[in-house]
Write a protein that holds these residues in place. Structure first.
Motif, PDB file in Angstrom:
ATOM      1  N   LEU A  93       0.863  -1.173   0.000  1.00  0.00           N
ATOM      2  CA  LEU A  93       0.000   0.000   0.000  1.00  0.00           C
ATOM      3  C   LEU A  93       0.902   1.226   0.000  1.00  0.00           C
ATOM      4  CD1 LEU A  93      -2.984   1.116   0.379  1.00  0.00           C
ATOM      5  CD2 LEU A  93      -2.375   1.310   2.800  1.00  0.00           C
ATOM      6  N   PHE A  94       0.716   2.122  -0.953  1.00  0.00           N
ATOM      7  CA  PHE A  94       1.459   3.374  -1.021  1.00  0.00           C
ATOM      8  C   PHE A  94       0.551   4.486  -0.499  1.00  0.00           C
ATOM      9  CE2 PHE A  94       3.917   0.705  -3.694  1.00  0.00           C
ATOM     10  CZ  PHE A  94       5.178   1.258  -3.805  1.00  0.00           C
ATOM     11  N   VAL A  95       1.090   5.315   0.399  1.00  0.00           N
ATOM     12  CA  VAL A  95       0.303   6.361   1.055  1.00  0.00           C
ATOM     13  C   VAL A  95       0.983   7.712   0.841  1.00  0.00           C
ATOM     14  CG1 VAL A  95      -0.623   7.188   3.249  1.00  0.00           C
ATOM     15  CG2 VAL A  95      -0.462   4.723   2.816  1.00  0.00           C
ATOM     16  N   ALA A  96       0.229   8.690   0.320  1.00  0.00           N
ATOM     17  CA  ALA A  96       0.733  10.053   0.125  1.00  0.00           C
ATOM     18  C   ALA A  96       0.539  10.836   1.423  1.00  0.00           C
ATOM     19  CB  ALA A  96      -0.014  10.736  -1.019  1.00  0.00           C
ATOM     20  N   ASN A  97       1.649  11.268   2.024  1.00  0.00           N
ATOM     21  CA  ASN A  97       1.616  12.042   3.267  1.00  0.00           C
ATOM     22  C   ASN A  97       1.825  13.511   2.922  1.00  0.00           C
ATOM     23  OD1 ASN A  97       1.523   9.608   4.925  1.00  0.00           O
ATOM     24  ND2 ASN A  97       3.625   9.318   4.258  1.00  0.00           N
ATOM     25  N   SER A  98       0.737  14.268   2.859  1.00  0.00           N
ATOM     26  CA  SER A  98       0.805  15.614   2.287  1.00  0.00           C
ATOM     27  C   SER A  98       1.700  16.579   3.055  1.00  0.00           C
ATOM     28  CB  SER A  98      -0.597  16.198   2.130  1.00  0.00           C
ATOM     29  OG  SER A  98      -1.217  16.390   3.380  1.00  0.00           O
ATOM     30  N   MET A  99       1.686  16.551   4.366  1.00  0.00           N
ATOM     31  CA  MET A  99       2.478  17.523   5.123  1.00  0.00           C
ATOM     32  C   MET A  99       3.903  17.041   5.415  1.00  0.00           C
ATOM     33  SD  MET A  99       0.564  20.085   5.192  1.00  0.00           S
ATOM     34  CE  MET A  99       1.426  21.176   6.306  1.00  0.00           C
ATOM     35  N   SER A 100       4.182  15.767   5.211  1.00  0.00           N
ATOM     36  CA  SER A 100       5.540  15.244   5.386  1.00  0.00           C
ATOM     37  C   SER A 100       6.328  15.256   4.081  1.00  0.00           C
ATOM     38  CB  SER A 100       5.514  13.804   5.895  1.00  0.00           C
ATOM     39  OG  SER A 100       4.909  13.712   7.130  1.00  0.00           O
ATOM     40  N   PHE A 124       3.147  18.829  -0.862  1.00  0.00           N
ATOM     41  CA  PHE A 124       1.807  18.318  -0.615  1.00  0.00           C
ATOM     42  C   PHE A 124       1.400  17.193  -1.567  1.00  0.00           C
ATOM     43  CE2 PHE A 124       1.830  22.845   0.594  1.00  0.00           C
ATOM     44  CZ  PHE A 124       1.670  22.704   1.965  1.00  0.00           C
ATOM     45  N   PRO A 125       2.090  16.049  -1.546  1.00  0.00           N
ATOM     46  CA  PRO A 125       1.616  14.922  -2.358  1.00  0.00           C
ATOM     47  C   PRO A 125       0.202  14.572  -1.918  1.00  0.00           C
ATOM     48  CG  PRO A 125       3.240  14.182  -0.742  1.00  0.00           C
ATOM     49  CD  PRO A 125       3.205  15.670  -0.677  1.00  0.00           C
ATOM     50  N   PHE A 126      -0.675  14.374  -2.857  1.00  0.00           N
ATOM     51  CA  PHE A 126      -2.092  14.269  -2.502  1.00  0.00           C
ATOM     52  C   PHE A 126      -2.764  13.031  -3.085  1.00  0.00           C
ATOM     53  CE2 PHE A 126      -6.376  15.936  -1.817  1.00  0.00           C
ATOM     54  CZ  PHE A 126      -6.211  16.519  -0.565  1.00  0.00           C
ATOM     55  N   ALA A 127      -2.885  12.985  -4.394  1.00  0.00           N
ATOM     56  CA  ALA A 127      -3.542  11.843  -5.038  1.00  0.00           C
ATOM     57  C   ALA A 127      -2.486  10.867  -5.529  1.00  0.00           C
ATOM     58  CB  ALA A 127      -4.411  12.317  -6.194  1.00  0.00           C
ATOM     59  N   VAL A 145       2.207  10.000  -8.323  1.00  0.00           N
ATOM     60  CA  VAL A 145       1.764  10.854  -7.224  1.00  0.00           C
ATOM     61  C   VAL A 145       1.609  12.277  -7.741  1.00  0.00           C
ATOM     62  CG1 VAL A 145       2.276  11.670  -4.896  1.00  0.00           C
ATOM     63  CG2 VAL A 145       3.119   9.432  -5.636  1.00  0.00           C
ATOM     64  N   THR A 146       0.413  12.852  -7.544  1.00  0.00           N
ATOM     65  CA  THR A 146       0.217  14.251  -7.913  1.00  0.00           C
ATOM     66  C   THR A 146       0.378  15.121  -6.684  1.00  0.00           C
ATOM     67  OG1 THR A 146      -2.164  14.251  -7.490  1.00  0.00           O
ATOM     68  CG2 THR A 146      -1.435  13.642  -9.712  1.00  0.00           C
ATOM     69  N   LYS A 172       3.127  19.115 -11.019  1.00  0.00           N
ATOM     70  CA  LYS A 172       4.139  18.065 -11.138  1.00  0.00           C
ATOM     71  C   LYS A 172       3.542  16.724 -10.738  1.00  0.00           C
ATOM     72  CE  LYS A 172       8.154  21.000 -10.419  1.00  0.00           C
ATOM     73  NZ  LYS A 172       9.380  21.200  -9.654  1.00  0.00           N
ATOM     74  N   VAL A 173       4.069  15.683 -11.360  1.00  0.00           N
ATOM     75  CA  VAL A 173       3.701  14.308 -11.044  1.00  0.00           C
ATOM     76  C   VAL A 173       4.992  13.553 -10.786  1.00  0.00           C
ATOM     77  CG1 VAL A 173       2.643  12.181 -11.903  1.00  0.00           C
ATOM     78  CG2 VAL A 173       1.613  14.393 -12.472  1.00  0.00           C
ATOM     79  N   ASN A 174       5.046  12.812  -9.693  1.00  0.00           N
ATOM     80  CA  ASN A 174       6.202  11.981  -9.400  1.00  0.00           C
ATOM     81  C   ASN A 174       5.875  10.544  -9.776  1.00  0.00           C
ATOM     82  OD1 ASN A 174       6.305  14.323  -7.272  1.00  0.00           O
ATOM     83  ND2 ASN A 174       8.385  13.584  -7.525  1.00  0.00           N
ATOM     84  N   ALA A 175       6.859   9.844 -10.340  1.00  0.00           N
ATOM     85  CA  ALA A 175       6.717   8.432 -10.697  1.00  0.00           C
ATOM     86  C   ALA A 175       7.650   7.616  -9.811  1.00  0.00           C
ATOM     87  CB  ALA A 175       7.053   8.213 -12.166  1.00  0.00           C
TER      88      ALA A 175
END
Length: 186
Positions: A93-100, A124-127, A145-146, A172-175
């Motif tokens: 499971l991959f989890v986007a932690n927006s404030m970290s 702020f990684p979000f979706a 990750v958007t 930006k989008v991270n892969a």
């Protein structure tokens, strides 16, 4: 079972589950979750629902059992987890932690964080989403990750004329390569 919809209830620390059938939704009940549940992911075997809890410090992911309709555990992740996605087999499971500004990687078999990926140039990684090429090998997949907020383009600066608008900004989008856990910005 392809007939049950799980919904994070936002400001209420519960996940609702609804029966989906013939164009109608029927609420069947609620399962307790953490503070500010934000996103859900259902494992491919239909045994667990994973819920990001944005309002806890540190952030958590609640693990809900589909069989007993109960919360079985919470997994600590980064601050303000928002989006989450399972790899196609459900192994991670991959989890986007927006404030970290991180992505937590959870091994679902042990319900534990096995990696934390710091996003370069990320805010702020979000979706979050994962590819699925249809085979049983998760290591050849990519997680995207958007970011919640657009960032200034290199060489751009907010001005008195434009203030802090979208002028001069870029999304930006991270892969993330699932095999190595490495991050490459696209």
């Amino acid at each position: 079972d392809d007939r049950t919809l799980y919904v994070a209830n936002g400001c209420i620390p519960r996940v609702s589950y609804l029966h989906v059938g013939y164009g109608a939704l029927t609420k069947q009940g609620e399962i307790p979750a953490g503070s500010e549940p934000t996103s859900v992911a259902i494992d491919p075997r239909g045994q667990y629902v994973y819920v990001t809890n944005r309002g806890t410090v540190p952030g958590t992911v609640s693990v809900l059992s589909v069989a007993c309709k109960c919360r079985t555990s919470d997994i600590e992740v980064g601050t303000e987890p928002t989006g989450c996605v399972l790899t196609p087999t459900g192994a991670f499971l991959f989890v986007a932690n927006s404030m970290s500004n991180t992505i937590s990687v959870i091994r679902t078999a042990t319900k534990s964080v096995v990696a934390t990926i710091l996003l370069p140039d990320g805010y702020f990684p979000f979706a979050i989403a994962c590819t699925n090429d249809g085979d049983s090998d998760d290591s050849d997949e990519t997680v995207y990750v958007t970011q919640f907020l657009a960032q200034l383009r290199a060489g751009s600066y907010p001005t008195q004329d434009y203030g802090d608008t979208d002028t001069g900004r870029i999304g930006k989008v991270n892969a993330i390569d699932v095999r190595s856990g490495s991050d490459a910005q696209v």
